[in-house]
Design a protein around this motif. Structure first.
Motif, PDB file in Angstrom:
ATOM      1  N   ARG A   1       1.007   3.923  -3.019  1.00 41.46           N
ATOM      2  CA  ARG A   1       0.710   5.340  -2.751  1.00 41.46           C
ATOM      3  C   ARG A   1       1.824   6.232  -3.307  1.00 41.46           C
ATOM      4  O   ARG A   1       1.574   7.250  -3.952  1.00 41.46           O
ATOM      5  CB  ARG A   1       0.540   5.572  -1.256  1.00 41.46           C
TER       6      ARG A   1
ATOM      7  N   GLN B   1       0.984  11.409 -10.308  1.00 39.30           N
ATOM      8  CA  GLN B   1       0.234  12.657 -10.214  1.00 39.30           C
ATOM      9  C   GLN B   1       1.159  13.852 -10.456  1.00 39.30           C
ATOM     10  O   GLN B   1       0.793  14.802 -11.133  1.00 39.30           O
ATOM     11  CB  GLN B   1      -0.451  12.785  -8.850  1.00 39.30           C
TER      12      GLN B   1
ATOM     13  N   LEU C   1       1.658   6.294  -7.115  1.00 41.39           N
ATOM     14  CA  LEU C   1       0.534   7.106  -7.574  1.00 41.39           C
ATOM     15  C   LEU C   1       0.824   8.595  -7.405  1.00 41.39           C
ATOM     16  O   LEU C   1       0.449   9.422  -8.250  1.00 41.39           O
ATOM     17  CB  LEU C   1      -0.748   6.721  -6.839  1.00 41.39           C
ATOM     18  N   GLN C   2       1.505   8.957  -6.330  1.00 43.25           N
ATOM     19  CA  GLN C   2       1.888  10.357  -6.130  1.00 43.25           C
ATOM     20  C   GLN C   2       2.880  10.800  -7.199  1.00 43.25           C
ATOM     21  O   GLN C   2       2.788  11.912  -7.720  1.00 43.25           O
ATOM     22  CB  GLN C   2       2.483  10.556  -4.730  1.00 43.25           C
TER      23      GLN C   2
ATOM     24  N   VAL D   1       0.839  -1.206   0.000  1.00 37.09           N
ATOM     25  CA  VAL D   1       0.000   0.000   0.000  1.00 37.09           C
ATOM     26  C   VAL D   1       0.873   1.255   0.000  1.00 37.09           C
ATOM     27  O   VAL D   1       0.614   2.204  -0.746  1.00 37.09           O
ATOM     28  CB  VAL D   1      -0.985  -0.015   1.193  1.00 37.09           C
ATOM     29  N   ASP D   2       1.915   1.256   0.806  1.00 34.40           N
ATOM     30  CA  ASP D   2       2.821   2.412   0.857  1.00 34.40           C
ATOM     31  C   ASP D   2       3.507   2.636  -0.496  1.00 34.40           C
ATOM     32  O   ASP D   2       3.598   3.760  -0.984  1.00 34.40           O
ATOM     33  CB  ASP D   2       3.868   2.238   1.962  1.00 34.40           C
TER      34      ASP D   2
END
Length: 69
Positions: free
Chosen positions: A16, A23, A19-20, A12-13
């Motif tokens: 994340r 972005q 995904l950042q 999950v980390d």
């Protein structure tokens, strides 16, 4: 069970973070596209202004120059 939780948390980390990063790349791309569009718009306006001035100068020269008889 402890290993599964740790692996899940790590996944999950990592997800994340990725995904950042994506972005940030998307945001940078959007900024670049907007900047290029602005640059293009300014160049078009500049070319149009130069063409108007050129046309005005031609018309002015026609009025100043006597027509050959």
């Amino acid at each position: 069970m402890q290993l599964q939780k740790r692996l899940t948390r790590q996944f999950v980390d990592t997800l994340r973070i990725e995904l950042q990063k994506e972005q940030i790349v998307d945001d940078a791309e959007l900024i670049l596209v907007n900047w290029l569009e602005g640059l293009k718009s300014n160049q078009v306006k500049d070319l149009e202004a130069k063409q108007i001035i050129k046309t005005a100068n031609i018309e002015e020269n026609k009025q100043i120059s006597p027509s050959p008889d």
